[in-house]
Design a protein around this motif. Structure first.
Motif, short mmCIF file in Angstrom:
data_model
loop_
_atom_site.label_atom_id
_atom_site.label_comp_id
_atom_site.label_asym_id
_atom_site.label_seq_id
_atom_site.Cartn_x
_atom_site.Cartn_y
_atom_site.Cartn_z
N GLY A 176 52.20 42.98 48.04
CA GLY A 176 52.90 44.06 47.36
C GLY A 176 52.26 44.30 46.01
O GLY A 176 51.80 43.36 45.36
N VAL A 177 52.22 45.57 45.59
CA VAL A 177 51.61 45.93 44.31
C VAL A 177 52.59 46.79 43.53
O VAL A 177 53.00 47.87 44.00
N VAL A 178 52.98 46.32 42.34
CA VAL A 178 53.79 47.13 41.44
C VAL A 178 52.84 47.98 40.60
O VAL A 178 51.95 47.46 39.93
N LEU A 179 53.03 49.28 40.63
CA LEU A 179 52.03 50.19 40.07
C LEU A 179 51.97 50.16 38.55
O LEU A 179 50.89 50.27 37.97
N ALA A 180 53.09 50.06 37.90
CA ALA A 180 53.09 50.12 36.44
C ALA A 180 54.42 49.61 35.92
O ALA A 180 55.43 49.60 36.63
N GLY A 181 54.41 49.23 34.62
CA GLY A 181 55.64 48.86 33.95
C GLY A 181 56.11 49.97 33.03
O GLY A 181 55.47 51.02 32.90
N ARG A 182 57.24 49.72 32.38
CA ARG A 182 57.81 50.74 31.49
C ARG A 182 56.93 50.98 30.28
O ARG A 182 56.87 52.09 29.75
N GLU A 183 56.21 49.96 29.82
CA GLU A 183 55.29 50.09 28.69
C GLU A 183 53.87 50.27 29.23
O GLU A 183 53.34 49.39 29.90
N SER A 184 53.24 51.39 28.92
CA SER A 184 51.99 51.77 29.58
C SER A 184 50.86 50.79 29.32
O SER A 184 50.07 50.49 30.23
N ARG A 185 50.72 50.28 28.09
CA ARG A 185 49.59 49.40 27.79
C ARG A 185 49.70 48.05 28.47
O ARG A 185 48.71 47.30 28.53
N ARG A 186 50.88 47.71 28.97
CA ARG A 186 51.03 46.44 29.68
C ARG A 186 50.50 46.50 31.11
O ARG A 186 50.39 45.47 31.76
N SER A 187 50.22 47.68 31.60
CA SER A 187 49.86 47.86 33.00
C SER A 187 48.36 48.10 33.15
O SER A 187 47.73 48.72 32.29
N LEU A 188 47.79 47.61 34.25
CA LEU A 188 46.39 47.87 34.53
C LEU A 188 46.21 49.32 34.98
O LEU A 188 46.96 49.80 35.83
N PRO A 189 45.21 50.03 34.45
CA PRO A 189 44.90 51.37 34.97
C PRO A 189 44.47 51.29 36.43
O PRO A 189 44.09 50.22 36.93
N PRO A 190 44.51 52.40 37.15
CA PRO A 190 44.21 52.38 38.59
C PRO A 190 42.87 51.73 38.93
O PRO A 190 42.77 51.00 39.93
N ARG A 191 41.84 51.96 38.14
CA ARG A 191 40.52 51.41 38.48
C ARG A 191 40.53 49.89 38.43
O ARG A 191 40.06 49.22 39.36
N GLU A 192 41.06 49.32 37.34
CA GLU A 192 41.11 47.86 37.22
C GLU A 192 42.06 47.26 38.26
O GLU A 192 41.77 46.20 38.85
N LEU A 193 43.17 47.93 38.50
CA LEU A 193 44.12 47.42 39.48
C LEU A 193 43.53 47.45 40.88
O LEU A 193 43.69 46.50 41.66
N ALA A 194 42.79 48.50 41.20
CA ALA A 194 42.15 48.59 42.52
C ALA A 194 41.16 47.46 42.74
O ALA A 194 41.08 46.87 43.82
N GLY A 195 40.38 47.14 41.69
CA GLY A 195 39.42 46.04 41.82
C GLY A 195 40.11 44.72 42.08
O GLY A 195 39.66 43.92 42.92
N LEU A 196 41.20 44.46 41.37
CA LEU A 196 41.94 43.22 41.56
C LEU A 196 42.55 43.16 42.96
O LEU A 196 42.44 42.15 43.66
N VAL A 197 43.16 44.25 43.39
CA VAL A 197 43.81 44.27 44.70
C VAL A 197 42.79 44.10 45.83
O VAL A 197 43.01 43.33 46.77
N ALA A 198 41.65 44.80 45.74
CA ALA A 198 40.63 44.70 46.78
C ALA A 198 40.11 43.27 46.89
O ALA A 198 39.88 42.75 48.00
N THR A 199 39.94 42.60 45.74
CA THR A 199 39.48 41.21 45.76
C THR A 199 40.51 40.31 46.43
O THR A 199 40.15 39.45 47.25
N LEU A 200 41.77 40.49 46.10
CA LEU A 200 42.82 39.65 46.67
C LEU A 200 42.96 39.87 48.17
O LEU A 200 43.14 38.92 48.94
N VAL A 201 42.87 41.12 48.61
CA VAL A 201 42.96 41.41 50.05
C VAL A 201 41.80 40.76 50.78
O VAL A 201 41.97 40.16 51.85
N SER A 202 40.60 40.87 50.22
CA SER A 202 39.43 40.26 50.84
C SER A 202 39.56 38.74 50.89
O SER A 202 39.25 38.10 51.90
#
Length: 429
Positions: A176-202
């Motif tokens: 499961g992936v939570v897209l963002a939190g209430r505070e924007s700077r606490r969340s990974l932007p889509p590009r960084e989040l995609a890299g992390l998720v792709a690595t974990l899935v692999s």
């Protein structure tokens, strides 16, 4: 005994009140009540069965859309009946957890000697000793205490931290992936989040990927899908804006792993025993608000400017984000070789001690660990728990954290607390 907890903050705070709520429910003969924002009543019914709920209007987008005069009239119309009911309910003890105008107005309904935390006394805002101490250590956030434990230690003998949440284990429902939190700077932007998720899935070989978030995060979901490899994007279930609290509990409770910033959903996963991999940066600091319990993992940025204030602009180009976009992070996650961990990043495992939740490094250097350890000894001595008397005194914190007011006759909160008996004997510190 009839006990009321006033918790008027948001989703994550409601979940983080769990240790205090369980402690009160464990008291023999206790009848526990909870006053909360009405938008969270459905979740509270799931988390705290048997607790009597008192919903009020404390915050929400519906109020924000109104003019100030309309906000006031809406608050009064909705809340005055609830306030009258609370005032007449005969509570023996009230735990008021938030420092806000509405919390203090609620506290004014009760005898101040029966209120713990934030008190309305003689027409003025007041706080108990434990809350005053927390205000002093808040200037040293890198050593702080988990807020769930801070709230729990308003109780003279909270339940052990290991019984708060179940040890985390995967349930077969994929990632499961939570897209963002209430505070924007606490969340990974889509590009960084995609890299992390792709690595974990692999790495994990999972073929099930579920996106979670509010309706306002639908745009982030579409951006993430564009950043993911096509073969992975095609298998994604996007549930952003499509779940109520019951749905969210069902979905999160069945996952193998939840990838998330510091969010309410992260705390819900921990409460349900779902393993968390959390990304902490900007104003998020895992020693304050990390996932509670065993079996969780945090990637914590540790640039020297952290934790910051989200309300202030960043003059460093959000440098704490850079480790999450570094190419070697994927290599580190795949190999677990500490040499590949990006600079200014810690990989931490959740842990528990006599005070409550903490974190220990898998990789990276936690430069604040020695000072944080001494601080936890100081708090253990203050509270009289956790085998603290075997540890050496910590005068550096006693001198900084105690004020002259603390050595006057104890206030009502201290007089009824577990640490009252040790607090006035200065020789023990």
């Amino acid at each position: 005994m009839r006990v009321l907890v006033i918790q008027l903050a948001r989703f994550g705070d409601l979940v983080q009140t769990r240790r205090l709520m369980l402690s009160l429910c464990a008291d023999p003969g206790a009848e526990v009540h909870l006053c909360l924002d009405r938008s969270l009543a459905g979740l509270a019914a799931i988390l705290y069965p048997g607790v009597v709920l008192h919903p009020v209007v404390a915050h929400g987008t519906a109020l924000a859309a109104l003019a100030p005069s309309g906000q006031v009239s809406t608050l009064l119309e909705a809340n005055i009946p609830a306030f009258r009911h609370l005032a007449g309910s005969g509570f023996d003890l009230v735990y008021n957890l938030n420092f806000s105008p509405l919390n203090f107005r609620l506290a004014s309904l009760f005898d101040p000697d029966r209120v713990r935390g934030h008190v309305w006394r003689n027409g003025q805002e007041d706080v108990g000793q434990w809350a005053r101490l927390a205000m002093r250590w808040s200037a040293m956030r890198r050593i702080g205490l988990n807020i769930a434990d801070f709230w729990a230690w308003h109780h003279p003998a909270p339940v052990p931290p290991e019984v708060v949440n179940p040890a985390a284990q995967g349930r077969g429902g994929g990632l499961g992936v939570v897209l963002a939190g209430r505070e924007s700077r606490r969340s990974l932007p889509p590009r960084e989040l995609a890299g992390l998720v792709a690595t974990l899935v692999s790495q994990r070989g999972s073929s099930t990927l579920t996106l979670l978030g509010s309706a306002s995060e639908s745009r982030v979901a579409h951006q993430l899908l564009r950043e993911l490899p096509p073969r992975l994007a095609s298998s994604v279930t996007n549930l952003s804006g499509k779940t109520d609290y019951a749905d969210l509990c069902h979905i999160v409770g069945g996952l193998d792993l939840l990838v998330t910033p510091d969010t309410g959903t992260m705390h819900l996963a921990a409460a349900l025993g779902t393993p968390v991999l959390a990304t902490f940066l900007s104003s998020a600091w895992c020693w304050e608000t990390g996932p509670y319990g065993l079996g969780h993992r945090v990637l914590q940025a540790v640039t020297d400017c952290l934790p910051c204030l989200e309300s202030q602009p960043c003059g460093r180009g959000v440098s704490c984000l850079r480790p999450f976009g570094a190419a070697q992070l994927a290599r580190y996650l795949s190999t677990s070789d500490p040499l590949h961990l990006p600079e200014d990043l810690l990989d931490l495992d959740s842990a528990l001690d006599g005070l409550g939740a903490t974190f220990s490094p898998r990789a990276g250097t936690d430069a604040d660990a020695p000072l944080r350890g001494r601080f936890r000894v100081f708090l253990s001595r203050h509270l009289g728990t956790g085998g603290c008397w075997r540890d050496a005194p910590v005068p550096e914190f006693a001198e900084r954290m105690y004020a002259e007011r603390d050595w006057m006759p104890p206030d009502t909160e201290a007089a009824h607390s577990r640490f009252a008996g040790v607090f006035w004997k200065g020789k023990r510190f």
